[in-house]
Design a protein around this motif. Structure first.
Motif, PDB file in Angstrom:
ATOM      1  N   GLY A  34       0.762  -1.390   0.468  1.00  0.00           N
ATOM      2  CA  GLY A  34       0.412   0.507  -0.132  1.00  0.00           C
ATOM      3  C   GLY A  34       1.275   1.039  -0.314  1.00  0.00           C
ATOM      4  O   GLY A  34       0.691   2.371  -0.906  1.00  0.00           O
ATOM      5  N   LEU A  35       1.534   1.036   0.453  1.00  0.00           N
ATOM      6  CA  LEU A  35       3.158   2.461   1.128  1.00  0.00           C
ATOM      7  C   LEU A  35       3.505   2.766  -0.757  1.00  0.00           C
ATOM      8  O   LEU A  35       3.500   3.803  -1.109  1.00  0.00           O
ATOM      9  CB  LEU A  35       4.046   2.445   2.050  1.00  0.00           C
ATOM     10  CG  LEU A  35       3.523   2.343   3.353  1.00  0.00           C
ATOM     11  CD1 LEU A  35       4.295   1.643   4.632  1.00  0.00           C
ATOM     12  CD2 LEU A  35       2.622   3.785   4.168  1.00  0.00           C
ATOM     13  N   ILE A  36       3.832   1.457  -1.191  1.00  0.00           N
ATOM     14  CA  ILE A  36       4.623   1.955  -1.929  1.00  0.00           C
ATOM     15  C   ILE A  36       3.774   2.350  -3.809  1.00  0.00           C
ATOM     16  O   ILE A  36       3.763   3.002  -4.674  1.00  0.00           O
ATOM     17  CB  ILE A  36       5.633   0.600  -2.931  1.00  0.00           C
ATOM     18  CG1 ILE A  36       6.433   0.414  -1.664  1.00  0.00           C
ATOM     19  CG2 ILE A  36       5.456   0.749  -4.342  1.00  0.00           C
ATOM     20  CD1 ILE A  36       7.097  -0.602  -2.022  1.00  0.00           C
ATOM     21  N   SER A  37       2.457   1.566  -3.390  1.00  0.00           N
ATOM     22  CA  SER A  37       1.289   2.036  -4.269  1.00  0.00           C
ATOM     23  C   SER A  37       1.274   3.220  -4.040  1.00  0.00           C
ATOM     24  O   SER A  37       0.985   4.382  -5.305  1.00  0.00           O
ATOM     25  CB  SER A  37       0.154   1.644  -3.892  1.00  0.00           C
ATOM     26  OG  SER A  37       0.443  -0.088  -4.490  1.00  0.00           O
ATOM     27  N   LYS A  38       1.172   3.952  -2.764  1.00  0.00           N
ATOM     28  CA  LYS A  38       0.671   5.657  -2.807  1.00  0.00           C
ATOM     29  C   LYS A  38       2.419   6.519  -2.978  1.00  0.00           C
ATOM     30  O   LYS A  38       1.673   7.383  -3.423  1.00  0.00           O
ATOM     31  CB  LYS A  38       0.881   5.784  -1.205  1.00  0.00           C
ATOM     32  CG  LYS A  38      -0.642   4.818  -0.717  1.00  0.00           C
ATOM     33  CD  LYS A  38      -0.508   5.583   1.000  1.00  0.00           C
ATOM     34  CE  LYS A  38      -2.479   4.779   1.496  1.00  0.00           C
ATOM     35  NZ  LYS A  38      -2.293   5.568   3.182  1.00  0.00           N
ATOM     36  N   LEU A  39       2.913   5.652  -2.706  1.00  0.00           N
ATOM     37  CA  LEU A  39       4.232   6.986  -3.575  1.00  0.00           C
ATOM     38  C   LEU A  39       4.082   7.032  -4.791  1.00  0.00           C
ATOM     39  O   LEU A  39       4.837   7.751  -5.489  1.00  0.00           O
ATOM     40  CB  LEU A  39       5.784   6.125  -3.294  1.00  0.00           C
ATOM     41  CG  LEU A  39       6.147   6.430  -1.528  1.00  0.00           C
ATOM     42  CD1 LEU A  39       6.978   5.459  -1.775  1.00  0.00           C
ATOM     43  CD2 LEU A  39       7.387   7.455  -1.815  1.00  0.00           C
ATOM     44  N   ALA A  75      10.617   5.714 -11.893  1.00  0.00           N
ATOM     45  CA  ALA A  75      12.004   4.857 -12.247  1.00  0.00           C
ATOM     46  C   ALA A  75      12.085   4.636 -10.981  1.00  0.00           C
ATOM     47  O   ALA A  75      12.528   3.098 -10.539  1.00  0.00           O
ATOM     48  CB  ALA A  75      13.173   5.011 -13.153  1.00  0.00           C
ATOM     49  N   ARG A  76      12.743   5.533  -9.706  1.00  0.00           N
ATOM     50  CA  ARG A  76      13.347   5.304  -8.558  1.00  0.00           C
ATOM     51  C   ARG A  76      12.871   3.915  -7.919  1.00  0.00           C
ATOM     52  O   ARG A  76      13.142   2.983  -7.683  1.00  0.00           O
ATOM     53  CB  ARG A  76      13.563   6.405  -7.604  1.00  0.00           C
ATOM     54  CG  ARG A  76      15.006   7.032  -9.029  1.00  0.00           C
ATOM     55  CD  ARG A  76      15.088   8.406  -7.981  1.00  0.00           C
ATOM     56  NE  ARG A  76      16.507   9.080  -8.787  1.00  0.00           N
ATOM     57  CZ  ARG A  76      15.704  10.245  -9.256  1.00  0.00           C
ATOM     58  NH1 ARG A  76      14.195  10.787  -9.042  1.00  0.00           N
ATOM     59  NH2 ARG A  76      16.387  11.491  -9.398  1.00  0.00           N
ATOM     60  N   ILE A  77      11.448   4.740  -7.836  1.00  0.00           N
ATOM     61  CA  ILE A  77      10.201   4.269  -7.207  1.00  0.00           C
ATOM     62  C   ILE A  77       9.577   2.126  -7.570  1.00  0.00           C
ATOM     63  O   ILE A  77       9.668   1.473  -5.854  1.00  0.00           O
ATOM     64  CB  ILE A  77       8.958   4.615  -6.811  1.00  0.00           C
ATOM     65  CG1 ILE A  77       9.070   5.987  -5.742  1.00  0.00           C
ATOM     66  CG2 ILE A  77       8.089   3.795  -5.749  1.00  0.00           C
ATOM     67  CD1 ILE A  77       7.975   6.871  -5.505  1.00  0.00           C
ATOM     68  N   THR A  78       9.939   2.265  -8.782  1.00  0.00           N
ATOM     69  CA  THR A  78       9.672   1.160  -8.857  1.00  0.00           C
ATOM     70  C   THR A  78      11.319   0.537  -9.417  1.00  0.00           C
ATOM     71  O   THR A  78      10.536  -1.248  -8.231  1.00  0.00           O
ATOM     72  CB  THR A  78       9.744   1.520 -10.787  1.00  0.00           C
ATOM     73  OG1 THR A  78       8.654   1.849 -11.163  1.00  0.00           O
ATOM     74  CG2 THR A  78       9.182   0.131 -11.423  1.00  0.00           C
ATOM     75  N   LYS A  79      12.053   0.321  -8.395  1.00  0.00           N
ATOM     76  CA  LYS A  79      13.446   0.076  -8.660  1.00  0.00           C
ATOM     77  C   LYS A  79      13.397  -0.460  -7.065  1.00  0.00           C
ATOM     78  O   LYS A  79      13.645  -1.614  -6.783  1.00  0.00           O
ATOM     79  CB  LYS A  79      15.017   0.643  -8.466  1.00  0.00           C
ATOM     80  CG  LYS A  79      15.714  -0.124  -8.448  1.00  0.00           C
ATOM     81  CD  LYS A  79      17.073   0.773  -8.329  1.00  0.00           C
ATOM     82  CE  LYS A  79      18.612   0.282  -7.978  1.00  0.00           C
ATOM     83  NZ  LYS A  79      19.741   1.036  -8.497  1.00  0.00           N
ATOM     84  N   LEU A  80      12.421   0.512  -6.261  1.00  0.00           N
ATOM     85  CA  LEU A  80      12.527   0.082  -4.671  1.00  0.00           C
ATOM     86  C   LEU A  80      11.659  -0.847  -4.884  1.00  0.00           C
ATOM     87  O   LEU A  80      12.086  -2.167  -3.190  1.00  0.00           O
ATOM     88  CB  LEU A  80      12.217   1.329  -4.247  1.00  0.00           C
ATOM     89  CG  LEU A  80      11.823   1.603  -2.893  1.00  0.00           C
ATOM     90  CD1 LEU A  80      13.155   1.108  -1.355  1.00  0.00           C
ATOM     91  CD2 LEU A  80      11.952   2.308  -2.250  1.00  0.00           C
ATOM     92  N   GLN A  81      10.703  -0.778  -5.700  1.00  0.00           N
ATOM     93  CA  GLN A  81       9.757  -2.265  -5.260  1.00  0.00           C
ATOM     94  C   GLN A  81      10.178  -3.456  -5.204  1.00  0.00           C
ATOM     95  O   GLN A  81       9.620  -4.096  -4.792  1.00  0.00           O
ATOM     96  CB  GLN A  81       8.248  -1.827  -6.366  1.00  0.00           C
ATOM     97  CG  GLN A  81       6.895  -2.849  -6.323  1.00  0.00           C
ATOM     98  CD  GLN A  81       6.115  -1.755  -6.750  1.00  0.00           C
ATOM     99  OE1 GLN A  81       6.737  -1.631  -7.839  1.00  0.00           O
ATOM    100  NE2 GLN A  81       4.932  -2.602  -6.860  1.00  0.00           N
ATOM    101  N   GLU A  82      10.865  -3.693  -6.350  1.00  0.00           N
ATOM    102  CA  GLU A  82      11.315  -4.203  -7.011  1.00  0.00           C
ATOM    103  C   GLU A  82      12.258  -5.663  -5.726  1.00  0.00           C
ATOM    104  O   GLU A  82      12.155  -6.119  -5.320  1.00  0.00           O
ATOM    105  CB  GLU A  82      12.314  -4.724  -7.884  1.00  0.00           C
ATOM    106  CG  GLU A  82      11.570  -4.144  -9.774  1.00  0.00           C
ATOM    107  CD  GLU A  82      12.612  -3.802 -10.571  1.00  0.00           C
ATOM    108  OE1 GLU A  82      13.231  -3.437 -10.781  1.00  0.00           O
ATOM    109  OE2 GLU A  82      11.446  -3.720 -11.812  1.00  0.00           O
ATOM    110  N   MET A  83      13.003  -4.131  -5.511  1.00  0.00           N
ATOM    111  CA  MET A  83      14.267  -4.731  -4.193  1.00  0.00           C
ATOM    112  C   MET A  83      13.563  -4.634  -3.171  1.00  0.00           C
ATOM    113  O   MET A  83      13.641  -6.191  -1.887  1.00  0.00           O
ATOM    114  CB  MET A  83      14.623  -3.832  -3.856  1.00  0.00           C
ATOM    115  CG  MET A  83      15.768  -2.704  -5.478  1.00  0.00           C
ATOM    116  SD  MET A  83      17.502  -1.920  -4.986  1.00  0.00           S
ATOM    117  CE  MET A  83      18.197  -2.125  -3.775  1.00  0.00           C
ATOM    118  N   THR A  84      12.252  -4.271  -2.527  1.00  0.00           N
ATOM    119  CA  THR A  84      11.340  -5.008  -1.464  1.00  0.00           C
ATOM    120  C   THR A  84      11.436  -5.857  -1.857  1.00  0.00           C
ATOM    121  O   THR A  84      11.096  -6.676  -0.472  1.00  0.00           O
ATOM    122  CB  THR A  84      10.647  -4.269  -1.265  1.00  0.00           C
ATOM    123  OG1 THR A  84       9.914  -3.767  -2.169  1.00  0.00           O
ATOM    124  CG2 THR A  84      10.741  -2.246  -0.857  1.00  0.00           C
ATOM    125  N   GLY A  85      10.710  -6.803  -2.716  1.00  0.00           N
ATOM    126  CA  GLY A  85      10.390  -8.159  -3.293  1.00  0.00           C
ATOM    127  C   GLY A  85      11.131  -8.766  -2.852  1.00  0.00           C
ATOM    128  O   GLY A  85      10.842  -9.379  -2.378  1.00  0.00           O
TER     129      GLY A  85
END
Length: 267
Positions: free
Chosen positions: A89-94, A106-116
């Protein structure tokens, strides 16, 4: 004569109204820009807040996984499970907050992949701990979790730096707009005072000119009246409708009408 005295007054009022409308338009524009700048500043602060919450969720997940690794008790996984729910939910809001910024997207997409990846590694540790404590500890000692978490921290730092730069820029723009709004307001007030003063001056000048003209007309009227009254011939004056406005003494004697009774009567 009327136009000569009224035109400067009308022109002055027109100029004052034009200036005031112009400054009112500028004030409206500045107010809208202030609201827009404030919205952007608030938006940037919200992105920074969401980024902090992402890191807090990851820390909670790490705490839950670490507690379970040590104790083997499922109740220690509660922070981990709660963090899993919050992260998406937090990453979607970001992403939603930064949809106008391709770099941040692009940075947030990369963060989403890394947190996964990080959550997958934590889940692997948990599965191993259910089967074999030593195998789980050995996996942790490989350093994969730490390496991935360090990379996540760097990715978050990049996002925060970009937002901090935006925040400085937007706060600077907001400050400039505020100063412009204050200056415009002061100039508007000053121009308004000048306009009021100029209007009063022009009005007094116009009234004085009218009084002077009225005095001259009165003097001329009295001079003509005395001239006509002193003539030896009978004189009757009428208005444009042919109604009597004046009879000299000779005319009154010849007609038998007094000026008072004849005034306003048809010729």
């Amino acid at each position: 004569m009327k136009r000569t005295f009224d035109d400067p007054l009308v022109i002055g009022i027109g100029m004052a109204v034009t200036l005031l409308l112009l400054f009112a338009g500028l004030a409206y524009r500045n107010t809208r820009q202030l609201n827009e700048d404030a919205r952007w500043v608030a938006d940037t602060q919200e992105v920074l807040n969401l980024t902090s919450k992402v890191m807090l969720a990851l820390a909670d997940a790490d705490t839950g996984q670490g507690g379970f690794l040590v104790t083997g008790k499922d109740e220690f996984l509660q922070p981990y499970d709660a963090a899993l729910v919050r992260l998406n939910g937090l990453i979607s809001k970001l992403k939603d907050r930064t949809k106008d910024n391709s770099g941040q997207q692009a940075r947030i997409t990369k963060l989403q992949e890394m947190t996964g990846v990080q959550m997958s590694l934590m889940n692997e540790v948990i599965d191993l701990r259910h089967k074999d404590e030593k195998a789980a500890q050995a996996f942790v000692l490989t350093g994969k979790l730490k390496t991935q978490m360090d990379a996540i921290r760097q990715a978050v730092a990049d996002i925060v730096k970009a937002e901090d730069d935006l925040l400085l820029k937007r706060e600077s723009e907001e400050g400039a707009t505020y100063r412009l709004a204050v200056t415009t307001g002061l100039v508007t007030a000053f121009v308004g005072l000048i306009a009021i003063g100029a209007f009063i001056w022009l009005l007094r000048r116009s009234l004085a000119a009218r009084q002077k003209t009225a005095g001259l007309l009165y003097e001329q009227r009295e001079w003509f009246r005395l001239t006509l009254a002193s003539l030896g011939d009978g004189v009757i004056a009428t208005d444009s409708a042919g109604r009597v406005t004046f009879l000299n003494a000779v005319a009154q004697s010849l007609t038998g009408w007094s000026e008072e009774n004849a005034r306003g009567m048809p010729m």
